[in-house]
Scaffold this active site. Structure first.
Site, PDB file in Angstrom:
ATOM      1  N   GLU A 172     -68.838 123.577  -9.571  1.00 45.81           N
ATOM      2  CA  GLU A 172     -69.867 122.638 -10.026  1.00 45.81           C
ATOM      3  C   GLU A 172     -69.731 121.268  -9.384  1.00 45.81           C
ATOM      4  O   GLU A 172     -68.614 120.741  -9.252  1.00 45.81           O
ATOM      5  CB  GLU A 172     -69.785 122.458 -11.547  1.00 45.81           C
ATOM      6  CG  GLU A 172     -70.376 123.613 -12.317  1.00 45.81           C
ATOM      7  CD  GLU A 172     -70.728 123.218 -13.729  1.00 45.81           C
ATOM      8  OE1 GLU A 172     -71.018 122.033 -13.978  1.00 45.81           O
ATOM      9  OE2 GLU A 172     -70.692 124.114 -14.597  1.00 45.81           O
TER      10      GLU A 172
ATOM     11  N   CYS B  35     -72.018 128.409 -15.748  1.00 44.64           N
ATOM     12  CA  CYS B  35     -72.992 127.365 -15.442  1.00 44.64           C
ATOM     13  C   CYS B  35     -74.373 127.955 -15.700  1.00 44.64           C
ATOM     14  O   CYS B  35     -74.797 128.870 -14.982  1.00 44.64           O
ATOM     15  CB  CYS B  35     -72.838 126.921 -13.990  1.00 44.64           C
ATOM     16  SG  CYS B  35     -73.980 125.623 -13.509  1.00 44.64           S
TER      17      CYS B  35
ATOM     18  N   HIS C  28     -78.728 123.526  -6.524  1.00 42.74           N
ATOM     19  CA  HIS C  28     -77.797 124.659  -6.419  1.00 42.74           C
ATOM     20  C   HIS C  28     -77.895 125.273  -5.026  1.00 42.74           C
ATOM     21  O   HIS C  28     -79.011 125.500  -4.523  1.00 42.74           O
ATOM     22  CB  HIS C  28     -78.128 125.724  -7.474  1.00 42.74           C
ATOM     23  CG  HIS C  28     -77.944 125.235  -8.876  1.00 42.74           C
ATOM     24  ND1 HIS C  28     -76.757 125.360  -9.563  1.00 42.74           N
ATOM     25  CD2 HIS C  28     -78.797 124.558  -9.710  1.00 42.74           C
ATOM     26  CE1 HIS C  28     -76.897 124.807 -10.760  1.00 42.74           C
ATOM     27  NE2 HIS C  28     -78.116 124.311 -10.878  1.00 42.74           N
TER      28      HIS C  28
ATOM     29  N   CYS D 218     -78.320 120.954 -17.998  1.00 44.77           N
ATOM     30  CA  CYS D 218     -77.119 121.760 -18.247  1.00 44.77           C
ATOM     31  C   CYS D 218     -77.514 122.914 -19.165  1.00 44.77           C
ATOM     32  O   CYS D 218     -77.831 122.679 -20.343  1.00 44.77           O
ATOM     33  CB  CYS D 218     -76.060 120.886 -18.902  1.00 44.77           C
ATOM     34  SG  CYS D 218     -74.575 121.776 -19.367  1.00 44.77           S
TER      35      CYS D 218
ATOM     36  N   GLY E 294     -76.868 127.226 -13.098  1.00 45.65           N
ATOM     37  CA  GLY E 294     -76.446 127.990 -11.915  1.00 45.65           C
ATOM     38  C   GLY E 294     -76.822 129.447 -12.017  1.00 45.65           C
ATOM     39  O   GLY E 294     -77.234 130.078 -11.031  1.00 45.65           O
TER      40      GLY E 294
HETATM   41  N1  LIG Z   1     -72.589 123.418 -16.398  1.00 50.91           N
HETATM   42  C1  LIG Z   1     -73.988 123.074 -16.395  1.00 50.91           C
HETATM   43  C2  LIG Z   1     -74.480 122.518 -15.097  1.00 50.91           C
HETATM   44  C3  LIG Z   1     -73.932 121.184 -14.856  1.00 50.91           C
HETATM   45  C4  LIG Z   1     -74.546 120.667 -13.618  1.00 50.91           C
HETATM   46  C5  LIG Z   1     -73.765 119.515 -13.088  1.00 50.91           C
HETATM   47  N2  LIG Z   1     -72.489 119.946 -12.538  1.00 50.91           N
HETATM   48  C6  LIG Z   1     -74.565 118.817 -12.013  1.00 50.91           C
HETATM   49  O1  LIG Z   1     -75.668 119.293 -11.702  1.00 50.91           O
HETATM   50  O2  LIG Z   1     -74.096 117.796 -11.507  1.00 50.91           O
HETATM   51  C7  LIG Z   1     -74.872 124.248 -16.807  1.00 50.91           C
HETATM   52  O3  LIG Z   1     -74.434 125.025 -17.665  1.00 50.91           O
HETATM   53  O4  LIG Z   1     -76.004 124.328 -16.298  1.00 50.91           O
END
Ligand SMILES: N[C@H](CCC[C@H](N)C(=O)O)C(=O)O
Length: 287
Positions: free
Chosen positions: A216, A225, A167, A75, A228
């Site tokens: 997400e 993200c 992603h 994250c 992301g």
């Molecule tokens: N918000 C996070 C990513 C969370 C990823 C999560 N949603 C997953 O991979 O299951 C960030 O700032 O990178």
């Protein structure tokens, strides 16, 4: 059970942080606790939960759980907040240190003024591009770049990048007219991504600027993200829209991140991290 917490956000991507240097929670309670604290009606309200914990491999460890209780591998916004918390709460006394995640161990550097962390730079490591390591179904290949990807009657092209978490990046003419809430949940669970996937829609503004939207995995639409944004810059390089070794400004709903994919292979992320609140969470005994 009374659980001390700190709520922090990186560009509006907010999590409930629990310091396991000071508190212990049973492993089997973690998923239910993440769902409980994230609930905006009966909990605190957040995009998920992040644990700050001792690590054998680095100065500090981090685990991330999504709003639905699923555990992610990394994250980016969370890493910046963990770095801030660890420095300001005396877990680390240096401005450069390492943080272990399920995906990898990253290098963090905090920018400190008057004892408070203003900005954090993280070397997020190298992106993973091989199809089967994303993971994405289909005949293995070294990269998945601009591959036709039909969703319902939408004919899209997907570029798949993992930053330790998967992603699916789509380049669109305008993020304002992209049906994020319709396409996001469908692509998130698409069988071509056996572990699910985070979904990014990117509009190229210039060779150094991207507009960004995200649905997400496990949390839905968030304000930002970090992984992301990193994946999106890698995807934009692979599609020839931006250059390697350049600072790319990624405009997310919650603010801007500076991302660079350098010539040695590392992806760098620089951005803010903010404390919202501290408190005590009263967890019902039946979780
Ligand atoms: N918000 C996070 C990513 C969370 C990823 C999560 N949603 C997953 O991979 O299951 C960030 O700032 O990178």
């Amino acid at each position: 059970m009374e659980i001390p917490f700190t709520k922090m956000h990186g560009l509006g991507n907010n999590y409930i942080y629990i310091d396991l240097f000071k508190f212990t929670i049973a492993e089997e309670q973690l998923s239910g606790l993440a769902k409980s604290v994230s609930d905006v009606y009966t909990g605190i309200g957040s995009d998920g939960m992040i644990l700050i914990q001792p690590s054998d491999a680095a100065d500090v460890g981090m685990r991330i759980f999504n709003k639905d209780g699923s555990e992610g591998q990394s994250c980016g916004n969370g890493l910046r907040c963990v770095a801030k918390y660890a420095y300001e709460n005396g877990i680390i006394q240096r401005e450069k240190f390492q943080i272990e995640t399920r995906a990898n161990t990253v290098k963090a550097e905090v920018n400190v003024e008057a004892g408070l962390v203003q900005e954090v730079t993280i070397n997020m490591g190298e992106p993973i591009l091989r199809r089967q390591a994303i993971p994405m179904m289909g005949e293995d290949a070294p990269q998945v770049v601009a591959e036709p990807f039909t969703v319902g009657d939408e004919k899209l092209d997907v570029t798949a990048v993992s930053m330790g978490n998967p992603h699916a990046v789509f380049f669109v003419n305008s993020i304002d007219t992209t049906p994020l809430y319709e396409l996001g949940p469908v692509i998130e669970k698409d069988q071509r991504f056996p572990d699910g996937v985070n979904v990014e829609f990117i509009e190229v503004i210039s060779p150094r600027e991207l507009n960004f939207q995200v649905w997400e995995r496990g949390s839905g639409v968030t304000q930002a993200c970090g992984t992301g944004a990193c994946a999106s810059v890698v995807a934009a390089v692979l599609n020839g829209s931006v250059q390697r070794n350049e600072d790319i400004t990624v405009h997310l709903a919650g603010g801007d991140l500076i991302i660079k994919w350098d010539d040695k292979g590392s992806v760098w992320m620089t951005g803010g991290a903010d404390v919202i609140a501290t408190g005590t969470y009263f967890l019902a005994d039946n979780i």
